[in-house]
Motif scaffolding. Sequence first.
Motif, short mmCIF file in Angstrom:
data_model
loop_
_atom_site.label_atom_id
_atom_site.label_comp_id
_atom_site.label_asym_id
_atom_site.label_seq_id
_atom_site.Cartn_x
_atom_site.Cartn_y
_atom_site.Cartn_z
N CYS A 237 8.19 5.89 -3.88
CA CYS A 237 8.95 7.10 -3.56
C CYS A 237 9.99 7.32 -4.65
N ALA A 238 10.86 8.31 -4.48
CA ALA A 238 11.87 8.63 -5.49
C ALA A 238 12.86 7.49 -5.69
N HIS A 239 12.95 6.57 -4.72
CA HIS A 239 13.86 5.42 -4.83
C HIS A 239 13.13 4.19 -5.36
N HIS A 240 11.91 4.38 -5.83
CA HIS A 240 11.08 3.33 -6.43
C HIS A 240 10.75 2.21 -5.45
N ALA A 241 10.66 2.58 -4.18
CA ALA A 241 10.14 1.66 -3.17
C ALA A 241 8.64 1.92 -3.02
N VAL B 44 7.00 -8.98 0.37
CA VAL B 44 6.99 -7.83 1.26
C VAL B 44 8.30 -7.81 2.04
N ASP B 45 8.98 -6.67 2.00
CA ASP B 45 10.16 -6.46 2.82
C ASP B 45 9.73 -5.67 4.05
N ARG B 46 10.01 -6.19 5.24
CA ARG B 46 9.52 -5.59 6.48
C ARG B 46 10.47 -4.53 7.02
N VAL C 113 7.63 -2.55 2.54
CA VAL C 113 7.73 -2.21 1.12
C VAL C 113 7.19 -3.38 0.31
N LEU C 114 6.29 -3.06 -0.60
CA LEU C 114 5.62 -4.06 -1.43
C LEU C 114 6.30 -4.15 -2.79
N ARG C 115 6.50 -5.40 -3.25
CA ARG C 115 7.03 -5.62 -4.59
C ARG C 115 6.13 -6.64 -5.29
#
Length: 367
Positions: free
Chosen positions: A280-284, A334-336, A348-350
């Motif tokens: 998204c625009a917040h780079h998540a 992964v942040d849940r 959110v995947l990193r």
Amino acid sequence: MSTTATRPAPTTTADEVSALDAWLSATDVLRDGATPEVRAAFLRDAVAHHVAHNPAYARYADGLDPASIDADTLDRIPLLPSGVFKRAADLVRTGSEPVVMTTSSGTQGTVSRVPRDDATLMRFFASVTAATHELLDVEHAETVVHNVGPRVDESQHLWISYVMSGVSVLHETDFYVRDGAVETERLVAALAADDPSVPSLVVGPPPLLWDLAHALRSRPLPAHPRRFAVTIGGWKGRQGQAVARDALHDVLVPSLGLPGAGAVRDAFNMVELNTIALECAHHAKHCPPWLYVSARDARTLAPVEPGESGLLAYCDPTPTSFPGFVLSEDFGWVDRDVACPCGVTGDVLRIERRVNRLESRGCAMKI
């Protein structure tokens, strides 16, 4: 308006297919999300489908009862190491429907081969539509896509080119790689001619977009309020030249006339995964609500705690012609249940880095 509370859970195979397809194509599916039970129900039925119609996966599942899969036991779904798609592609095929054998680039010396039938392909492009609509705010009509890549007829069934060929059905698209070379001047002329009132997407691997930006340093494009740069595929073949994301943003924004760093997005997919995860625009990098992603301990393959780094595993209910339960060769976390400022709440995947050869050998011994 949220539809989470009224979305039906599957009851039979036919109901499951129609309910899943309806969910994938629903308006605001990413923002509406789903309860863990809804996602688990679709994954449970996907496991049952592949156990019933893929003898090799049934043997691999070793007697697992698909009915035992629920929201608390998704980590029990048997995962196929991504290397299986390189070494034994014939074993991953589920069912007997006609398929397109999509392939990876093979930059590490071997090629993954993934069979996709019509239903599987349609569901993948439903994930693309959802991501572009909700995270880029781009509709089908009047969107121009500049693909810094080859047409599918030049790359046969290379997955990323196949994906972009499918995108060309949804949006007006031109391709700017011919015979392995970027047609930079033709691309620059097309970008300069863009209508500023029409969304414009510049899509390509980071190194090619980096090269484009540097070619434009002395003649930057005029500002375009609705232009996005979407990176796909990573720095394959040019890892030694890879730059940090912030540095990439710093050159792309002024050169391409982007409205800001939030217009630079990364889209993650791999040939063994049938869903796209878009920033998204917040780079998540948002995981769609039907996709369950977990990080696993590289030694034991047990799930690590949320937010801890591990081997990334994907459980995707959308493919019907191959099991979408894959242990990747990427480290990340992964942040849940992240409540993102963009309006999407979910996982959110990193992605941190690829597994090196020594680590890959050690992981394989654990499987």
